[in-house]
Enzyme design. Structure first.
Site, PDB file in Angstrom:
ATOM      1  CD  GLU A   1      -2.945  -1.166   2.283  1.00  0.00           C
ATOM      2  OE1 GLU A   1      -2.902  -0.267   3.139  1.00  0.00           O
ATOM      3  OE2 GLU A   1      -3.764  -2.087   2.322  1.00  0.00           O
TER       4      GLU A   1
ATOM      5  CG  HIS B   1      -6.108   0.385   4.448  1.00  0.00           C
ATOM      6  ND1 HIS B   1      -4.960  -0.272   4.784  1.00  0.00           N
ATOM      7  CD2 HIS B   1      -6.918   0.265   5.535  1.00  0.00           C
ATOM      8  CE1 HIS B   1      -5.061  -0.763   6.016  1.00  0.00           C
ATOM      9  NE2 HIS B   1      -6.253  -0.446   6.481  1.00  0.00           N
TER      10      HIS B   1
HETATM   11  C1  3PG Z   1      -7.135  -0.913  11.181  1.00  0.00           C
HETATM   12  O1  3PG Z   1      -6.390  -1.885  11.316  1.00  0.00           O
HETATM   13  O2  3PG Z   1      -7.546  -0.269  12.168  1.00  0.00           O
HETATM   14  C2  3PG Z   1      -7.625  -0.512   9.825  1.00  0.00           C
HETATM   15  O3  3PG Z   1      -7.045  -1.268   8.833  1.00  0.00           O
HETATM   16  C3  3PG Z   1      -7.484   0.974   9.548  1.00  0.00           C
HETATM   17  O4  3PG Z   1      -6.191   1.387   9.256  1.00  0.00           O
HETATM   18  P1  3PG Z   1      -5.903   2.974   9.167  1.00  0.00           P
HETATM   19  O5  3PG Z   1      -5.904   3.493  10.567  1.00  0.00           O
HETATM   20  O6  3PG Z   1      -4.562   3.122   8.532  1.00  0.00           O
HETATM   21  O7  3PG Z   1      -6.982   3.576   8.361  1.00  0.00           O
END
Ligand code: 3PG
Length: 303
Positions: A260, A278
């Protein structure tokens, strides 16, 4: 004064709250290569998934003898070398319940998007096309959703899809769960054979790698759908792409990727996928809850 570095930001109200409570919260992103050195001057570090808190960063920070706590504002701690942190006496905490509703709703969003071609037709209509005949979808009602992982997020998904008339089955590494007793438990291979939709709600374990690969996909129903709002690594992207190309998998909803930002354009641009970058936990409400929980963790820890 307790110094806290907010390396991936935090909800505005939470930042103001930290200041009111006497913390010095620095809302600044420090790049990986400088992070370890910078952390020598902080008592706590707060991150989302963007910052990779690697072993070398933690070791360098530890030389400063000041860092005591790393907080993941969110669920997955796979971006933090938890083992090293704990070995060096640095605590790691997360906010496990704060984003369940947000991720569950995005999961449903992807299910609707792929089953009714909402994602695909948004693209083609913007290109000036009217492909009504092409977009004959399926209804979620009456279909079976197989949940891989029976934690907080999966529970929220199950509650919501029940209201849509879906049948829910689940599997979990720990076996049957009390909290899921109204749903049918099946071992993974059996679940894959029965489900019309499969949705993953498990953490990524790099020692295990992908939970859904070529073999698992071969067990799935022809024309089943796969949704991944958990972690990129739990699905083998090459195997998924191949299955989308052959039609074995009719559609996939994807919020998370092996790398990512993802450069897997073949997968991202596939007409039968619905993709988001994401954003599972990226709602106003979830970020407010996460912020409030981070403040409460810091208060309890340092009071
Ligand atoms: C998490 O594990 O809380 C989610 O995948 C969200 O990830 P982020 O805080 O990078 O949006």
């Amino acid at each position: 004064m307790i110094r806290v570095l907010l390396n991936d930001g935090l909800d505005k109200k939470a930042i103001a709250n930290l200041a009111e409570k006497g913390f010095e919260a620095v809302n600044q992103h420090i790049a990986d290569e400088d992070l370890g050195e910078a952390l020598k001057d902080y008592d706590a570090l707060v991150v989302r998934s963007a910052t990779k808190v690697r072993e070398d960063i933690i070791r360098k920070a530890k030389d400063g003898q000041r860092l005591k706590l790393i907080i993941r504002g969110g669920v997955g701690v796979d971006n933090i070398d938890v083992k090293t942190a704990i070995q060096l006496g640095i605590d790691v905490k997360n906010t496990p319940g704060a984003s369940s509703a947000a991720v569950a709703e995005l999961t449903l969003g992807h299910m609707f998007a792929v089953s009714r071609f909402i994602a695909a037709s948004n693209v083609t209509m913007r290109e000036g096309k009217w492909e009504k005949k092409k977009y004959k979808g399926i209804e979620l009602s009456g279909k079976t959703l197989g949940l891989i992982g029976a934690g907080r997020i999966a529970k929220q998904v199950a509650i919501r899809v029940k209201a849509l008339g879906m049948n829910v089955i689940y599997t979990d590494i720990l076996g049957e769960k009390e909290d899921f007793k109204e749903y049918k438990y099946l071992p993974l291979n059996e679940l894959l054979k029965e489900a019309d939709f499969v949705s993953l709600h498990i953490p990524y374990d790099k020692t295990k790698g992908a939970v859904i690969g070529e073999e698992e996909i071969s067990l799935m129903k022809d024309g089943a759908y796969l949704i991944n709002c958990a972690r990129g690594g739990v699905v083998d992207e090459e195997a998924l792409l191949e299955a989308l190309n052959t039609g074995k998998i009719a559609g996939a909803g994807i919020d998370v990727y092996k790398e990512e930002p993802s450069a897997n354009l073949e997968l991202i641009k596939h007409p039968n996928v619905s993709v988001t970058p994401h954003i599972g936990a990226s709602t106003k409400e979830a970020q407010e809850r996460i912020g409030a929980e981070v403040v409460s963790i810091l208060e309890k820890y340092f009071k």
